[in-house]
Design an enzyme around this catalytic site. Structure first.
Site, PDB file in Angstrom:
ATOM      1  N   ASP A 204       0.853  -1.188   0.000  1.00 52.82           N
ATOM      2  CA  ASP A 204       0.000   0.000   0.000  1.00 52.82           C
ATOM      3  C   ASP A 204       0.892   1.243   0.000  1.00 52.82           C
ATOM      4  O   ASP A 204       2.112   1.115  -0.043  1.00 52.82           O
ATOM      5  CB  ASP A 204      -0.928  -0.003   1.237  1.00 52.82           C
ATOM      6  CG  ASP A 204      -0.163   0.152   2.546  1.00 52.82           C
ATOM      7  OD1 ASP A 204       1.080   0.243   2.518  1.00 52.82           O
ATOM      8  OD2 ASP A 204      -0.815   0.197   3.597  1.00 52.82           O
ATOM      9  N   ASP A 206       1.455   4.745   2.265  1.00 60.70           N
ATOM     10  CA  ASP A 206       1.092   5.345   3.548  1.00 60.70           C
ATOM     11  C   ASP A 206       1.520   6.808   3.595  1.00 60.70           C
ATOM     12  O   ASP A 206       2.653   7.145   3.255  1.00 60.70           O
ATOM     13  CB  ASP A 206       1.805   4.599   4.686  1.00 60.70           C
ATOM     14  CG  ASP A 206       1.583   3.098   4.632  1.00 60.70           C
ATOM     15  OD1 ASP A 206       0.451   2.670   4.897  1.00 60.70           O
ATOM     16  OD2 ASP A 206       2.536   2.355   4.302  1.00 60.70           O
ATOM     17  N   ASP A 297      -3.302   4.663   2.657  1.00 65.75           N
ATOM     18  CA  ASP A 297      -3.636   5.023   4.039  1.00 65.75           C
ATOM     19  C   ASP A 297      -3.254   6.470   4.289  1.00 65.75           C
ATOM     20  O   ASP A 297      -2.104   6.852   4.062  1.00 65.75           O
ATOM     21  CB  ASP A 297      -2.816   4.171   5.026  1.00 65.75           C
ATOM     22  CG  ASP A 297      -3.530   2.901   5.411  1.00 65.75           C
ATOM     23  OD1 ASP A 297      -4.538   2.568   4.770  1.00 65.75           O
ATOM     24  OD2 ASP A 297      -3.062   2.243   6.357  1.00 65.75           O
TER      25      ASP A 297
END
Ligand code: DGT
Ligand code: MG
Length: 373
Positions: A204, A206, A297
């Site tokens: 992902d 962040d 995120d």
């Protein structure tokens, strides 16, 4: 026959936060094997075993050369009987039967596939497996109820299980920066997680967002999310509110390492390289093969907690866990992503940089690129 005098003996300190662990791992075969056993333990709700394997793998990642003989490991910390047995098997037979049979087991394969769905944890996966669901097809046929996150996870399964590249992370950084300065000029965006540690790929992307003036960050997240949503960049988002309150005295120290920042778990719709224009402000991509889904995120922190948030969100996960263990066991302090509390002095220790936090903890400063434990 190896001459004892020629064997390179290794020596490393016992906490990962005392060591410099770069991405240059000389023992990939061994650390992959131990990490797989760690993952299997975590997926089976055996966190203690999982951490033991993670710590053993981290010790090997910190070694300056490949391990060639068991005798080199004498005196190294965190290598329990089980990990040593696995290492011995691999050094002697090139593979460990336990690792190979775990990898092949139906249960492990099913847990991997099902927890590979965004929003599905080991408990849900375990329940589904007990109901005879072992793969995505069986899940779809089963009529099992999926929450909104899991529905999005299933819909974008292939994209989300494909590693995010640094180039994609950079493209998303530009979009997030555009969103943040549009809604609050002067606010700052920092790429955290594995990419800040120098990794070239990740699961992902962040980000940590703050503003140099305390309080200006309040209410920022909904505005950023609204901007991103209205420009067509979000396929899914769930924002959780900040509920962290620093209690000045009494038993108000951070009681859990659960994060209480304003946080947005999202899935971005990122245009593929060929489709990315110069202007990032509007997502114009239409056809399905011109974009991919990426997990992103976002975390918003007030500037007063920024150093703690930055340290806490840069990872690696084991490095973070070891920092907290060091703080608690060696220094009688409690470290979280919000603050550092000194139990002996019964007060919070302020820090404006990661360097200051390491200093408070009596640790040598370890830069992000050497936190890859
Ligand atoms: P990746 O994304 O697979 O390449 O690896 P990382 O290291 O970026 O790991 P990731 O994205 O799961 O998390 C980034 C860091 O953020 C991780 O090292 C620890 C921290 N972190 C993740 N989730 C939480 C959370 O819920 N609370 C707190 N305090 N920290 C978290
Ligand atoms: Mg990450």
């Amino acid at each position: 026959q190896i001459n004892e005098a020629e064997v390179v003996l290794f020596s490393v300190p016992s906490y990962a936060c005392q060591r410099r662990t770069t991405l240059d791992n000389h023992n990939v075969t061994l650390t992959d094997a131990l990490s797989l056993l760690a993952e299997n333990a975590e997926l089976s709700d055996e966190d203690g075993r999982g951490v033991a394997f993670r710590r053993a793998a981290a010790v090997l990642k910190a070694l300056p050369a490949p391990v060639t003989a068991m005798s080199q490991l004498t005196g190294l910390p965190c290598l329990g009987d089980h990990s040593l047995r696995v290492i011995k098997d691999i050094l002697e037979n090139e593979a460990s039967d336990e690792v190979e049979s775990t990898k092949q087991s139906d249960r492990f394969k099913a847990l991997k596939v099902l927890t590979g769905i965004f929003g599905v944890g080991s408990k849900t996966a375990d329940r589904w497996i007990r109901d005879g669901i072992h793969n995505l097809h069986q899940l779809q046929e089963s009529g099992a109820t999926l929450n909104r996150a899991q529905q999005a996870g299933l819909e974008h399964y292939n994209d989300l299980n494909q590693q995010v590249t640094k180039a994609e992370a950079d493209a998303i950084t530009e979009i997030v920066q555009e969103a943040v300065v549009s809604v609050l000029p002067g606010a700052q965006v920092v790429l955290t997680g594995g990419f800040r540690r120098g990794k070239q790929t990740g699961h992902d992307v962040d980000f940590l967002i703050t503003h140099p003036e305390e309080g200006r960050e309040v209410g920022l997240m909904p505005k950023v999310v609204f901007w991103l949503e209205s420009q067509g960049f979000l396929l899914y988002q769930k924002t959780t509110r900040n509920s962290y309150l620093e209690v000045k005295d009494g038993p108000g120290r951070p009681s859990s390492n659960m994060d209480r920042f304003e946080r947005c778990l999202s899935i971005f719709k990122l245009a593929k390289k060929e489709e990315r224009g110069i202007k990032v402000t509007v997502n114009t991509v239409k056809t399905r093969d011109s974009w991919r889904a990426v997990r992103v995120d976002l975390v918003v922190s007030p500037i007063s907690q920024f150093a703690f948030a930055l340290l806490g969100w840069t990872g690696s996960k084991l490095f973070e866990r070891e920092l907290r263990r060091w703080a608690g066991h060696e220094k009688a302090m409690s470290l979280s992503s919000h603050a550092l509390y000194d139990n002996k002095q019964s007060r919070y220790l302020r820090a404006a940089s990661e360097e200051e936090i390491f200093a408070h903890l009596g640790l040598e400063y370890i830069p992000p690129s050497e936190r890859n434990a």
